[in-house]
Design an enzyme around this catalytic site. Structure first.
Site, PDB file in Angstrom:
ATOM      1  N   ASP A 184      41.004   9.885 -36.178  1.00 21.23           N
ATOM      2  CA  ASP A 184      41.168   9.916 -37.807  1.00 21.23           C
ATOM      3  C   ASP A 184      41.128  11.068 -38.261  1.00 21.23           C
ATOM      4  OD1 ASP A 184      41.422   8.763 -39.731  1.00 21.23           O
ATOM      5  OD2 ASP A 184      38.735   9.315 -39.936  1.00 21.23           O
ATOM      6  N   CYS A 200      43.469   9.203 -44.496  1.00 19.31           N
ATOM      7  CA  CYS A 200      43.291   8.718 -46.143  1.00 19.31           C
ATOM      8  C   CYS A 200      43.953   9.216 -46.878  1.00 19.31           C
ATOM      9  CB  CYS A 200      41.798   9.038 -46.674  1.00 19.31           C
ATOM     10  SG  CYS A 200      41.485  10.824 -46.244  1.00 19.31           S
TER      11      CYS A 200
END
Length: 306
Positions: free
Chosen positions: A176, A229
């Site tokens: 991530d 994101c």
């Protein structure tokens, strides 16, 4: 007035979803619904403030947004697996991985910034994790592109075969990576004021470096989950394409995430465009709406040792 639902994830090391639902309904007169994509995530009405709730304070519920839950849910590590969280702070995704592999598995939570490692440790304390719950957790500090390949010996119950022999790499790796964050506009409207095309371009090389190293850390038969994101294809599809076209990329195939997070062929189409060198913007066929975060799951299909 808040208009979006609130979410809380059930700590599966302390309780189960049914028990939480029952206590919330009988004791607190709350009737959350189960999220359709993340099985251990409960959805509460807008404006429901759970920060001081007893079940949050004692660690049975963890306040975590749905999009933040997607990467670990899509990776879906099994009990006994070895898992790496490359860029772990602030720690919610690490906790999800730990709940899935413990007590027989192992999670290595890594972050390249010593201060963020401190944040990760503070999160462990804040979540009231008992010593027994964290016995399967190791915290390290290294740049994501420099994490070394581990060797695990003894009996193995993870994704790969070869019980009793030493194997190199993790069953599951979550990357991530640092990103521009332009997909967080709903909770942080100021993101739009700060955004410009150069943000994603500047991060692309680092993202590729971390993702390629993450791929090298996956054992044969294991899984890599790359996520951001951001909605920028330069940070998403182009990075995945670079991994697949780079050294060792032929050993991976792009997995379908429809069952896990409600997305699938859209990302594959975008990656194929990037592989061909085509301009990858956001055509209709590229994304299944709503697209709040980007995830790509790569499965190591080679039988050869890394």
């Amino acid at each position: 007035m808040p208009t979006h639902s609130r979410h809380a994830r059930v700590n599966l090391l302390k309780t189960d979803v049914a028990a939480c639902e029952l206590e919330l309904r009988r004791v607190f007169s709350l009737s959350p619904i189960r999220d359709p994509h993340v099985p251990d995530l409960l959805v509460f009405p807008p404006g429901c403030d759970l920060h001081d709730h007893r079940m949050v304070q004692d660690g049975r519920l963890i306040l975590q947004g749905k999009s933040s839950c997607f990467p670990a849910a899509a990776l879906d590590p099994k009990p006994g697996w070895t898992a790496l969280d490359c860029c772990a702070a602030p720690g919610n995704k690490t906790m999800q991985l730990l709940e899935r592999v413990a007590p027989t598995g192992l999670v290595v939570a890594n972050d390249g910034n010593p201060r963020r490692v401190d944040t990760l440790r503070e999160a462990l304390a804040r979540h009231r994790r008992a010593a027994g719950e964290t016995a399967s957790l190791v915290v390290t500090c290294a740049m994501g592109q420099d994490i070394p390949v581990p060797a695990f010996g003894g009996s193995k119950t993870g994704a790969s075969e070869g019980a009793g022999t030493a194997t190199r790499g993790y069953d599951a790796v979550l990357a991530d990576v640092p990103c521009s964050g332009d997909g967080t506009l709903r909770k942080d409207p100021d993101v739009l004021k700060r955004w410009h095309p150069g943000l994603g371009n500047a991060l692309h090389a680092t993202q590729v470096a971390v993702a390629r190293n993450a791929a090298a850390l996956v054992r044969p038969g294991g899984v890599l989950l790359y996520s951001t994101c951001s909605l920028n294809p330069v940070e998403d599809e182009a990075v995945v394409a670079a991994v697949l076209l780079g050294p060792g990329g032929e050993r991976f195939e792009l997995a379908d995430l429809v069952g896990a997070v409600g997305r699938g062929a859209g990302l594959a189409v975008g990656v194929q465009h990037a592989q061909r060198g085509a301009r990858v913007h956001q055509p209709a066929q590229l994304v299944h709406r709503p697209r709040r975060t980007a995830h790509a799951c790569l499965v190591y299909t080679s039988d050869a040792a890394a």
